[in-house]
Design an enzyme around this catalytic site. Structure first.
Site, mmCIF file in Angstrom:
data_model
loop_
_atom_site.group_PDB
_atom_site.id
_atom_site.type_symbol
_atom_site.label_atom_id
_atom_site.label_comp_id
_atom_site.label_asym_id
_atom_site.label_seq_id
_atom_site.Cartn_x
_atom_site.Cartn_y
_atom_site.Cartn_z
ATOM 1 N N HIS A 31 -15.614 -15.733 -38.661
ATOM 2 C CA HIS A 31 -16.166 -15.046 -39.825
ATOM 3 C C HIS A 31 -16.243 -13.565 -39.497
ATOM 4 O O HIS A 31 -16.652 -13.178 -38.403
ATOM 5 C CB HIS A 31 -17.571 -15.575 -40.144
ATOM 6 C CG HIS A 31 -18.139 -15.009 -41.407
ATOM 7 N ND1 HIS A 31 -17.789 -15.474 -42.648
ATOM 8 C CD2 HIS A 31 -19.041 -14.012 -41.612
ATOM 9 C CE1 HIS A 31 -18.456 -14.794 -43.575
ATOM 10 N NE2 HIS A 31 -19.220 -13.905 -42.969
ATOM 11 N N ASP A 82 -22.446 -16.803 -28.439
ATOM 12 C CA ASP A 82 -23.008 -15.506 -28.075
ATOM 13 C C ASP A 82 -22.594 -14.491 -29.128
ATOM 14 O O ASP A 82 -21.491 -14.577 -29.683
ATOM 15 C CB ASP A 82 -22.504 -15.047 -26.707
ATOM 16 C CG ASP A 82 -23.237 -15.721 -25.567
ATOM 17 O OD1 ASP A 82 -24.379 -15.339 -25.316
ATOM 18 O OD2 ASP A 82 -22.660 -16.631 -24.951
ATOM 19 N N ASP A 88 -10.953 -24.731 -44.849
ATOM 20 C CA ASP A 88 -12.371 -24.389 -44.869
ATOM 21 C C ASP A 88 -13.017 -24.484 -43.498
ATOM 22 O O ASP A 88 -14.073 -23.899 -43.264
ATOM 23 C CB ASP A 88 -13.121 -25.299 -45.848
ATOM 24 C CG ASP A 88 -12.766 -24.974 -47.289
ATOM 25 O OD1 ASP A 88 -12.473 -23.793 -47.567
ATOM 26 O OD2 ASP A 88 -12.766 -25.895 -48.121
ATOM 27 N N CYS A 133 -21.333 -10.534 -51.337
ATOM 28 C CA CYS A 133 -20.087 -11.147 -50.871
ATOM 29 C C CYS A 133 -20.174 -11.528 -49.415
ATOM 30 O O CYS A 133 -19.165 -11.896 -48.803
ATOM 31 C CB CYS A 133 -18.913 -10.186 -51.090
ATOM 32 S SG CYS A 133 -19.061 -8.675 -50.122
#
Length: 796
Positions: free
Chosen positions: A585, A511, A494, A442
């Site tokens: 993310h 970074d 998205d 995942c």
């Protein structure tokens, strides 16, 4: 794939770095709390040991000898460490309210916050008043007082000590000893010093027996310390103390050592308190009203065994508290703590002797001083010289030298291995799933429910102020490009979308690195400052950022807390910079790591480029060097707490205002000093030009402690690679023994800017930088045309 990392299931928070918590942390380091995240919150990174405080006042001990290194102790215990002041506790929501951090969640709470002397209301604002606690503030004021006497020994000094308990008497002896030593060194008569001890009771030190109390009276009279019994201080004014009897004492300083008082914010928590405001606890050290709250040390009152507020009880409570916290977290029966009825009091008389009192027994002897000194040093050695739990048989500690060429993982620019665009909410996870199973299929993503709660908690903007020094609001230094975010976190898709104003160019950088300290909020701030520095180095204005976050495995609530603290710090810095978090993310992993992909906007012809360095310019550096070696030392628990504090304060300072200052004074080239070190980044500026540079080695600023750790051979893991740059340095061999030579190659995290400025603007630019708060900014070198056949970099 199944990991071997045990997930976090509970949050145990210790508030205060007192003796009891210090001992508990050592025990937790010896036997870790599996599945429990431990967090320490303390106002300072070092905690004074009360038994040695009078000796420090007398000049017998240094700060290092009488302070517990909480930073190293927390590292040893595997604890998160937040340097902050607690101002409240929300027991219903189980949140701790701090000055600078977002609310800190807990499942189990322990309080060891000590006490402070009871001051008259007006005394809080009078500069001449020195409360004996908090200790760090008291020692700083005491040092200022001794410095003043050293500078003007010919001027009489009048000192009043309010409070005639054992602590007040001991301070009277030790303060007189220190001040007399200074007067003797200056060749001045001891009669220049006048000390008054004021006590509201009819007898000094009521816990002592009559025989030893009479001995104290004789010592005070012998040393011409003026004793005033049955005197109640009624008012305090600058340089004047008035008592209810009509006694007036002119004073240059007033030391306050009266009865202990509890922090006022405790009254608003709902905890059961005694009539003096201290937390009432059972024999198990649990609050009588809230069993998930523990308290120890001066702040606690044992309802079945009331005792005086004495350090001996705090020390004795260390092991029982640690044991009961462990048992409570594991749902096991708790054990009672039984304090002794009689205890030994040791009083330093500052003449190579000490007084020992236990019940009716008392004695004064040089042997007692040596015994007390041995006891105190042994206790401190247990807390500062911590065992190495890695199994290599070596012992390291907060005061010992590390092995030669010790290394740490240095933060530097690395390619982010996760998706760098799009909204943070990208996955769905079952909150009830087995927390021990972490599959990689995942993408190790954090669940959408957790992310949604974190983003909700981040709105509205948290009313926080970053710890450490600050400058004017960052966003105010920019002219302000308008570039609206069309699709971001407010309307997740998205990918994020924003428009670019006509005539502007986009500046992008990324970074990502593992946490270099166990405070996710501060780490988030440092990471954001580090990432934004590339934008500032090019003279651009920050616009937006994408986050890349890895948080430790845990149950959803614990993962949420980690991510919330982390993003709160990053968002705070981005908001101050006028930038927006537009996506990113997030994953779960074995350790905390974080990074940002930052976007900036600039005029194409106004960019500051590395290669635009020119002959005849001054090279100005805005921040001191040394974060690499200091954090390498921190990982080995060899860095003093104040050294780490200084490094963190430097890393928290934004480069925004410096960037605009350099543009204002005509800089032609600029770079930020990060992983390659000063020389490495300077060579990047020089490589496309025909100029040479002469560095002034003595002028290069260093963070406190950095030269000490480098001298001990403690360097970052990048140091060896950075030293390859010596091939471009002309005749450097004789300089290798210089204390600052290794500093030139030390990799930096959130380091300063290095800019090339016209010589005509050098003085004005430096003055402006200092006015903006970059107090250690300085010229470190000059540029000149390169001489054929000679290496381009020289060090003078």
């Amino acid at each position: 794939m199944r990991t071997t990392v045990e997930p976090v299931t509970q949050e145990l928070v210790l508030v205060g770095g007192g003796h009891t918590h210090a001992i508990a942390l050592r025990l937790f380091g010896m036997k870790p709390l599996n599945g429990i995240r431990l967090t320490l919150i303390s106002e300072a990174s070092e905690s004074a040991y009360s038994g040695m405080l009078p000796g420090r006042v007398a000049g017998f001990y240094t700060d290092e000898e009488c302070h517990v290194n909480l930073s190293a102790l927390a590292e040893f215990a595997g604890a998160q460490f937040y340097v902050d002041r607690v101002t409240g506790v929300d027991l219903e929501q189980r949140r701790i309210i701090c000055d600078r951090h977002p609310p800190v969640a807990f499942d189990v709470l322990s309080l060891d916050i000590g006490s402070t002397p009871t001051l008259l209301p007006e005394a809080h604002t009078i500069e001449q008043v020195l409360p004996a606690k908090p200790v760090r503030q008291f020692l700083d004021q005491w040092d200022q007082l001794t410095q003043r006497l050293s500078q003007h020994p010919d001027q009489p000094m009048r000192l009043a000590i309010v409070g005639g308990g054992a602590g007040g008497v001991e301070l009277a002896f030790t303060m007189q000893r220190r001040l007399h030593t200074l007067l003797q060194a200056a060749g001045q008569p001891l009669s220049h010093l006048h000390i008054h001890l004021i006590h509201r009771g009819a007898q000094l030190a009521p816990q002592l027996n009559n025989g030893m109390r009479d001995r104290l009276y004789a010592l005070l009279a012998q040393r011409q310390i003026h004793l005033h019994l049955n005197e109640t201080v009624q008012t305090v004014e600058p340089n004047l103390l008035r008592c209810a009897s009509g006694l007036e004492l002119p004073c240059d300083a007033i030391v306050w050592v009266t009865h202990a008082a509890a922090p006022a914010w405790l009254t608003k928590t709902g905890l059961a308190l005694d009539d003096r405001g201290f937390i009432q606890v059972q024999d198990t050290l649990q609050s009588v009203s809230h069993p998930f709250v523990f308290a120890a040390g001066d702040i606690a009152t044992l309802i079945h065994h009331p005792r005086p507020k004495a350090g001996v009880f705090a020390v004795r409570q260390g092991k029982p508290l640690a044991d009961n916290l462990r048992r409570f977290c594991h749902a096991q029966p708790l054990n009672p703590f039984r304090p002794q009825k009689h205890y030994l009091s040791l009083i330093n008389t500052a003449d190579g002797q000490a007084i020992a009192v236990r019940g009716r027994w008392g004695w004064r002897s040089p042997l007692l001083w040596r015994w007390k000194d041995h006891i105190d040093r042994t206790f401190m050695a247990r807390l500062n010289n911590l065992p190495d739990m890695t199994g290599d048989g070596q012992t390291v500690g907060g005061r010992r030298l590390g092995p030669k060429n010790s290394q740490s993982v240095a933060a530097g620019k690395t390619a982010a291995r996760q998706n760098l665009s799009g909204p943070l909410i990208q996955s769905v996870a079952d909150p009830q799933a087995d927390a021990g199973m972490h599959c990689a299929g995942c993408g190790s993503k954090v669940g959408s429910t957790v992310l949604a709660r974190v983003l909700q908690r981040l709105q509205p903007d948290p009313p926080l102020s970053a710890p450490g020094p600050s400058t004017a609001p960052v966003a105010s230094v920019f002219s302000g490009f308008s570039a609206p975010v069309l699709i971001g976190l407010a309307a997740p898709d998205d990918a994020a979308v924003f428009s670019v104003p006509a005539g502007k160019v986009i500046v992008q950088t990324v970074d990502y690195f593992a946490a270099l300290l166990n405070d996710p909020f501060v780490f988030g701030q440092i990471s954001a400052n580090h990432a934004l520095s590339d934008v500032y180095a090019m003279g651009a204005e920050p616009h937006s950022a994408l986050a890349i976050a890895t948080v430790p495995y845990g149950h959803p609530a614990n993962v949420e807390e980690s991510l919330y603290q982390l993003l709160s710090g990053a968002v705070r810095v981005l908001q101050e910079a006028g930038a927006t978090l537009i996506g990113g993310h997030s994953t779960e992993g074995a350790e905390l790591a974080f990074g940002l992909s930052c976007n900036g906007l600039a005029e194409a012809d106004a960019l500051l480029r590395k290669g635009n360095i020119q002959p005849g310019q001054a090279l100005i550096l805005t921040k001191p060097l040394g974060t690499g070696t200091l954090f390498a030392a921190k990982m080995q628990r060899l860095a003093l707490g104040r050294w780490v504090d200084g490094a963190v304060a430097s890393m928290l300072r934004s480069n925004a205002a410096a960037s605009q200052c350099f543009l204002q004074f005509g800089a032609t080239a600029c770079t930020d000093i990060t992983g390659f070190g000063l020389v490495g980044h300077l060579l990047e500026m020089m490589q496309a030009t025909n100029i040479a540079v002469t560095l002034k080695l003595d002028a290069v600023p260093a963070l406190e402690g950095a030269l000490t750790t480098l001298e001990r051979g403690i360097v970052s893991s990048l140091q060896a690679q950075n030293l390859h740059a010596t091939q471009w340095i002309d005749k450097f061999a004789p300089l290798m023994s210089h204390p600052k030579f290794q500093l030139l190659f030390d990799p930096q995290t959130s380091g300063g800017l290095l800019a090339a400025i016209p010589l005509s603007q050098e003085a004005s630019c430096l003055a402006q930088l200092k006015a903006l708060g970059y107090s250690q900014s300085c010229t470190i070198g000059y540029t000149q045309p390169q001489v054929p056949g000679q290496l381009p970099l020289a060090i003078a």
